[in-house]
Design a protein around this motif. Structure first.
Motif, PDB file in Angstrom:
ATOM      1  N   LEU A 111       0.822  -1.202   0.000  1.00  0.00           N
ATOM      2  CA  LEU A 111       0.000   0.000   0.000  1.00  0.00           C
ATOM      3  C   LEU A 111       0.858   1.254   0.000  1.00  0.00           C
ATOM      4  O   LEU A 111       0.478   2.275  -0.561  1.00  0.00           O
ATOM      5  CB  LEU A 111      -0.921  -0.007   1.237  1.00  0.00           C
ATOM      6  CG  LEU A 111      -1.849  -1.231   1.351  1.00  0.00           C
ATOM      7  CD1 LEU A 111      -2.711  -1.112   2.584  1.00  0.00           C
ATOM      8  CD2 LEU A 111      -2.697  -1.356   0.104  1.00  0.00           C
ATOM      9  N   SER A 112       1.996   1.185   0.637  1.00  0.00           N
ATOM     10  CA  SER A 112       2.887   2.338   0.669  1.00  0.00           C
ATOM     11  C   SER A 112       4.300   1.884   0.332  1.00  0.00           C
ATOM     12  O   SER A 112       4.654   0.722   0.484  1.00  0.00           O
ATOM     13  CB  SER A 112       2.864   3.007   2.045  1.00  0.00           C
ATOM     14  OG  SER A 112       3.266   2.094   3.053  1.00  0.00           O
ATOM     15  N   GLU A 113       5.099   2.821  -0.137  1.00  0.00           N
ATOM     16  CA  GLU A 113       6.488   2.536  -0.455  1.00  0.00           C
ATOM     17  C   GLU A 113       7.285   2.476   0.836  1.00  0.00           C
ATOM     18  O   GLU A 113       7.291   3.427   1.628  1.00  0.00           O
ATOM     19  CB  GLU A 113       7.043   3.612  -1.383  1.00  0.00           C
ATOM     20  CG  GLU A 113       8.436   3.332  -1.881  1.00  0.00           C
ATOM     21  CD  GLU A 113       8.877   4.330  -2.940  1.00  0.00           C
ATOM     22  OE1 GLU A 113      10.016   4.205  -3.428  1.00  0.00           O
ATOM     23  OE2 GLU A 113       8.074   5.234  -3.263  1.00  0.00           O
ATOM     24  N   ARG A 114       7.973   1.358   1.060  1.00  0.00           N
ATOM     25  CA  ARG A 114       8.674   1.142   2.318  1.00  0.00           C
ATOM     26  C   ARG A 114      10.176   1.028   2.072  1.00  0.00           C
ATOM     27  O   ARG A 114      10.607   0.407   1.104  1.00  0.00           O
ATOM     28  CB  ARG A 114       8.153  -0.113   3.023  1.00  0.00           C
ATOM     29  CG  ARG A 114       6.683  -0.019   3.407  1.00  0.00           C
ATOM     30  CD  ARG A 114       6.215  -1.245   4.183  1.00  0.00           C
ATOM     31  NE  ARG A 114       4.808  -1.153   4.537  1.00  0.00           N
ATOM     32  CZ  ARG A 114       4.337  -0.508   5.600  1.00  0.00           C
ATOM     33  NH1 ARG A 114       5.195   0.082   6.431  1.00  0.00           N
ATOM     34  NH2 ARG A 114       3.047  -0.460   5.841  1.00  0.00           N
ATOM     35  N   ILE A 115      10.941   1.593   2.980  1.00  0.00           N
ATOM     36  CA  ILE A 115      12.394   1.550   2.883  1.00  0.00           C
ATOM     37  C   ILE A 115      12.884   0.156   3.246  1.00  0.00           C
ATOM     38  O   ILE A 115      12.398  -0.465   4.193  1.00  0.00           O
ATOM     39  CB  ILE A 115      13.031   2.605   3.815  1.00  0.00           C
ATOM     40  CG1 ILE A 115      14.538   2.748   3.548  1.00  0.00           C
ATOM     41  CG2 ILE A 115      12.768   2.283   5.270  1.00  0.00           C
ATOM     42  CD1 ILE A 115      14.837   3.587   2.353  1.00  0.00           C
ATOM     43  N   LEU A 129      17.206   1.750  -1.288  1.00  0.00           N
ATOM     44  CA  LEU A 129      16.398   0.671  -1.848  1.00  0.00           C
ATOM     45  C   LEU A 129      15.062   0.635  -1.121  1.00  0.00           C
ATOM     46  O   LEU A 129      15.022   0.542   0.114  1.00  0.00           O
ATOM     47  CB  LEU A 129      17.105  -0.680  -1.689  1.00  0.00           C
ATOM     48  CG  LEU A 129      16.285  -1.911  -2.094  1.00  0.00           C
ATOM     49  CD1 LEU A 129      16.045  -1.931  -3.597  1.00  0.00           C
ATOM     50  CD2 LEU A 129      16.973  -3.199  -1.642  1.00  0.00           C
ATOM     51  N   THR A 130      13.971   0.717  -1.874  1.00  0.00           N
ATOM     52  CA  THR A 130      12.634   0.621  -1.293  1.00  0.00           C
ATOM     53  C   THR A 130      11.895  -0.549  -1.939  1.00  0.00           C
ATOM     54  O   THR A 130      12.416  -1.230  -2.820  1.00  0.00           O
ATOM     55  CB  THR A 130      11.830   1.915  -1.518  1.00  0.00           C
ATOM     56  OG1 THR A 130      11.388   1.980  -2.888  1.00  0.00           O
ATOM     57  CG2 THR A 130      12.656   3.145  -1.200  1.00  0.00           C
ATOM     58  N   PRO A 186       9.632  10.502   0.929  1.00  0.00           N
ATOM     59  CA  PRO A 186       8.219  10.120   1.122  1.00  0.00           C
ATOM     60  C   PRO A 186       8.035   8.603   1.153  1.00  0.00           C
ATOM     61  O   PRO A 186       7.285   8.031   0.359  1.00  0.00           O
ATOM     62  CB  PRO A 186       7.540  10.753  -0.084  1.00  0.00           C
ATOM     63  CG  PRO A 186       8.577  10.714  -1.157  1.00  0.00           C
ATOM     64  CD  PRO A 186       9.900  10.924  -0.461  1.00  0.00           C
ATOM     65  N   VAL A 187       8.716   7.956   2.059  1.00  0.00           N
ATOM     66  CA  VAL A 187       8.626   6.506   2.177  1.00  0.00           C
ATOM     67  C   VAL A 187       8.367   6.154   3.635  1.00  0.00           C
ATOM     68  O   VAL A 187       8.630   6.937   4.544  1.00  0.00           O
ATOM     69  CB  VAL A 187       9.914   5.807   1.688  1.00  0.00           C
ATOM     70  CG1 VAL A 187      10.098   6.025   0.195  1.00  0.00           C
ATOM     71  CG2 VAL A 187      11.125   6.288   2.462  1.00  0.00           C
ATOM     72  N   SER A 188       7.862   4.931   3.851  1.00  0.00           N
ATOM     73  CA  SER A 188       7.521   4.478   5.190  1.00  0.00           C
ATOM     74  C   SER A 188       8.577   3.525   5.728  1.00  0.00           C
ATOM     75  O   SER A 188       9.378   2.951   4.975  1.00  0.00           O
ATOM     76  CB  SER A 188       6.163   3.764   5.174  1.00  0.00           C
ATOM     77  OG  SER A 188       5.143   4.602   4.681  1.00  0.00           O
ATOM     78  N   THR A 189       8.555   3.340   7.038  1.00  0.00           N
ATOM     79  CA  THR A 189       9.416   2.359   7.685  1.00  0.00           C
ATOM     80  C   THR A 189       9.069   0.958   7.176  1.00  0.00           C
ATOM     81  O   THR A 189       7.906   0.652   6.928  1.00  0.00           O
ATOM     82  CB  THR A 189       9.220   2.419   9.201  1.00  0.00           C
ATOM     83  OG1 THR A 189       9.597   3.714   9.658  1.00  0.00           O
ATOM     84  CG2 THR A 189      10.064   1.378   9.907  1.00  0.00           C
TER      85      THR A 189
END
Length: 662
Positions: A111-115, A129-130, A186-189
């Protein structure tokens, strides 16, 4: 105060040190770090460094305990589930401007881009890298990944070669699972699992890269997309899955095998694309790969892939059990033929359902054709696990002829069945045919009887095993085949035999009849020569001797085409056209607790289907088109929790329902 897992690297790395006990990922030596997931007796999972001779990276990395043991393809997988669980390596004066990175990852969602990881110089992220892309923030180069809507595990590989090493950099940090402070991205954990992480301080060549990826792919059930020019390799660089030769079966590639140079000992596997659909284990299946006591020979591999066909029934062939459309290719390398395996299939994940009084069988084609020709196929009956929909096939051996490959699929049949195939008679020259029969299942001896309708022909045989019984001097006609075993179990089948050179029309077995319209059928197409006669019969006394008929009633029709006493018989079903193409739709589970759902769709005729999943405001969130069939099996994952309106559209019909994700 958050807990950061910080590791200080105070010395220059020494890449000439070898891995412990001669192990190296994919047989490619001198990685600078190689972490795999293990657990202690208390069930706490941690990363273990397989390079104990190298002091630069710590031997173990422990995070906040998870509430369960996380697995990927029966191997342990480190869970990162809170922002406090990120890992920091302070590299000091060690530079990664020339490096190759491998990491296996499976985020909890897309759902979200994560690191996944970031490399920082003087507290500024330069390489990131995500789950969605690779970004070189110094040179402003970006590489986006293919969308992965179903969120399957993946191997992320990245290599870089920068000729300039910046000696003015004061600090270097490698951060796992959390983004750096600058720039603000703009990325999530990251939340999910990271089973394995490998770094080389050089750019691997293509062969080395594929060796490492092949090792990781087999271990974690991840199918590689290498293209036709490249193949799976073992630690010696030898091909163990030929992508070009096996291109028709290039989907969901999975395997078991042992490669001591790679520290690979995979004894049971399932594809990460659809875990649990098909599981193969050496010996009996255990909860984890490490608990399986079966011994495999070093450099022994079984790898399999499928043709990506639907998990539904194929058209039935006379005298044969009906099989799945999907077929698998099994390849063998090394001394693996003596290993007995167990196969499990989860029938809940299939579109195919059993007919009454039928059971699941596996059929294995030992020939090199993959055509499943009668006489070249072995059948093994499965056993159902209680209340689980899982079927188990025990003691299956592969490559018994040492050809290096087998083909297999699954079929339905009764407790005992006769496999029959015809050597057809000919009209010119006049020559009789032959029926071949082999019995599978049941208890011998078997009593086999064959009789011809509207004839005095009848014969019986007693068979003490499943060797092929040849029935000679067979003429065209309809035959009844009966088998009774020692326990009294009865099997019946009907065989229709006609001359191989009999005149046959090119009409289809089924047609739609539209309301208020005539259906015109012409049996003459492709039939050449004179003295051909036609005889039609149908419902309500319908009869015609014309080759061309006009039909106004639905029902079953039979066409007999005769040329000089040589006849063919064809049954044609005429069905009333229904503008609503949908026959049956099933969605489960609904509600779904984890967002994953499956959809079984059956149509009244072949047609495309569009699946539109929208939120309650009507905004489309997912759109999928299924093409070219009358039966579909579709698996998906909701974008988030909540209620969704699912609309299926096909031709001029649509169906809608609510799907709930808790």
């Amino acid at each position: 105060m958050s807990n950061k897992y910080v590791y200080l690297i105070g010395l220059l790395l020494t890449p000439m040190l070898t891995c412990a006990q001669g192990h190296a990922p994919g047989g490619v030596f001198h990685p600078v770090t190689w972490y795999v997931t293990v657990s202690n007796q208390a069930g706490e999972q941690k990363w273990k460094n397989l390079l104990p001779d190298q002091i630069q990276f710590p031997p173990y990395i422990s995070l906040m305990p998870s509430d369960k043991i996380n697995l990927l393809n029966f191997n342990e997988a480190l869970s990162i589930n809170t922002p406090e669980n990120d890992i920091l390596f302070y590299l000091n004066d060690f530079d990664l401007s020339r490096a190759t990175f491998f990491i296996v990852c499976h985020p909890i969602d897309m759902l979200s881009e994560r690191i996944i990881w970031s490399y920082e110089k003087d507290n500024k992220s330069t390489l990131v890298l995500t789950t969605h892309r690779m970004a070189d923030l110094e040179s402003f180069n970006y590489m986006n990944f293919e969308p992965n809507a179903n969120n399957i595990p993946s191997i992320k590989t990245y290599h870089q070669f920068k000729s300039h090493v910046d000696s003015t950099v004061f600090s270097r940090i490698l951060r796992i699972g959390e983004k750096g402070f600058t720039p603000e991205l703009p990325v999530s954990t990251f939340k999910g699992i990271l089973p394995e992480f490998i770094i080389f301080d050089r750019v691997l060549d293509e062969k080395e890269r594929i060796q490492v990826e092949s090792y990781l792919a087999i271990k974690y059930g991840i199918s590689l997309d290498l293209g036709e020019a490249k193949s799976y390799l073992n630690s010696e660089g030898n091909i163990i899955w030929n992508t070009f030769n096996n291109k028709a079966f290039s989907f969901n590639i999975t395997g078991i095998g042992r490669d001591d140079h790679s520290n690979l000992y995979q004894k049971q596997s399932t594809s990460a694309n659809n875990p649990g659909l098909l599981v193969l284990s050496a010996g009996n299946l255990f909860n984890t790969n490490g608990k399986n006591p079966t011994v495999l020979p070093n450099m022994g591999f079984l790898l399999w892939g499928d043709n990506n066909a639907y998990l539904d029934w194929d058209e039935k062939v006379q005298g044969q059990p009906v099989q799945l459309l999907r077929k698998w290719l099994m390849t063998a390398n090394g001394d693996i033929s003596g290993i007995k395996t167990e196969i499990r299939i989860d029938t809940k994940k299939m579109g195919a359902t059993l007919s009454p009084n039928q059971q699941w069988w596996i059929s294995i084609d030992r020939s090199s054709t993959g055509q499943f020709q009668p006489g070249e196929v072995e059948y093994f009956k499965g056993a159902a696990l209680p209340d689980k929909g899982v079927i188990v096939f025990d003691n299956i051996q592969w490559d018994t002829d040492c050809s290096g490959q087998d083909y297999f699929t699954f079929c339905e049949g009764p407790e005992m069945m006769a496999i029959a195939w015809i050597s057809a008679p000919t009209c010119v020259p006049l020559h009789s045919g032959k029926i071949n029969v082999s019995i599978v299942g049941g208890v011998p001896p078997y009593n086999l009887s064959v009789s011809k309708i509207n004839s005095t022909y009848s014969n019986q045989w007693t068979l003490n095993d499943n060797r092929i019984q040849e029935i000679e001097n067979v003429q065209p006609g309809t035959y009844y085949l009966n088998v009774r075993d020692a326990d009294g179990i009865l099997f019946r089948d009907t065989l229709y035999i006609q001359a191989i050179d009999a005149p046959v029309s090119n009409l289809y077995p089924q047609y739609d009849l539209h309301t208020g319209q005539l259906l015109r059928l012409d049996a003459t197409t492709h039939l050449e020569g004179g003295d051909i006669s036609y005889a039609w019969t149908g419902p309500n006394g319908f009869h015609s001797n014309s080759p061309i008929i006009e039909i106004t009633e639905p029902g079953n029709y039979q066409l007999i085409v005769d040329k000089a006493g040589c006849s063919s018989y064809q049954n044609i079903e005429i069905v009333k056209y229904d503008p609503d193409v949908f026959e049956h739709i099933e969605v489960f589970p609904n509600p779904t607790s984890n967002g994953y759902y499956a959809m079984r769709i059956q149509l009244k005729r072949k047609a495309d289907v569009v699946i539109d999943i929208a939120d309650l405001s009507g905004h489309t969130k997912q759109l999928q088109t299924l093409q070219g069939n009358d039966r579909y099996w579709f698996e998906g994952k909701l974008p988030s929790t909540g209620s969704y309106i699912v609309t299926l559209r096909s031709q001029n019909a649509d169906r809608s329902f609510v799907l709930i994700g808790n």
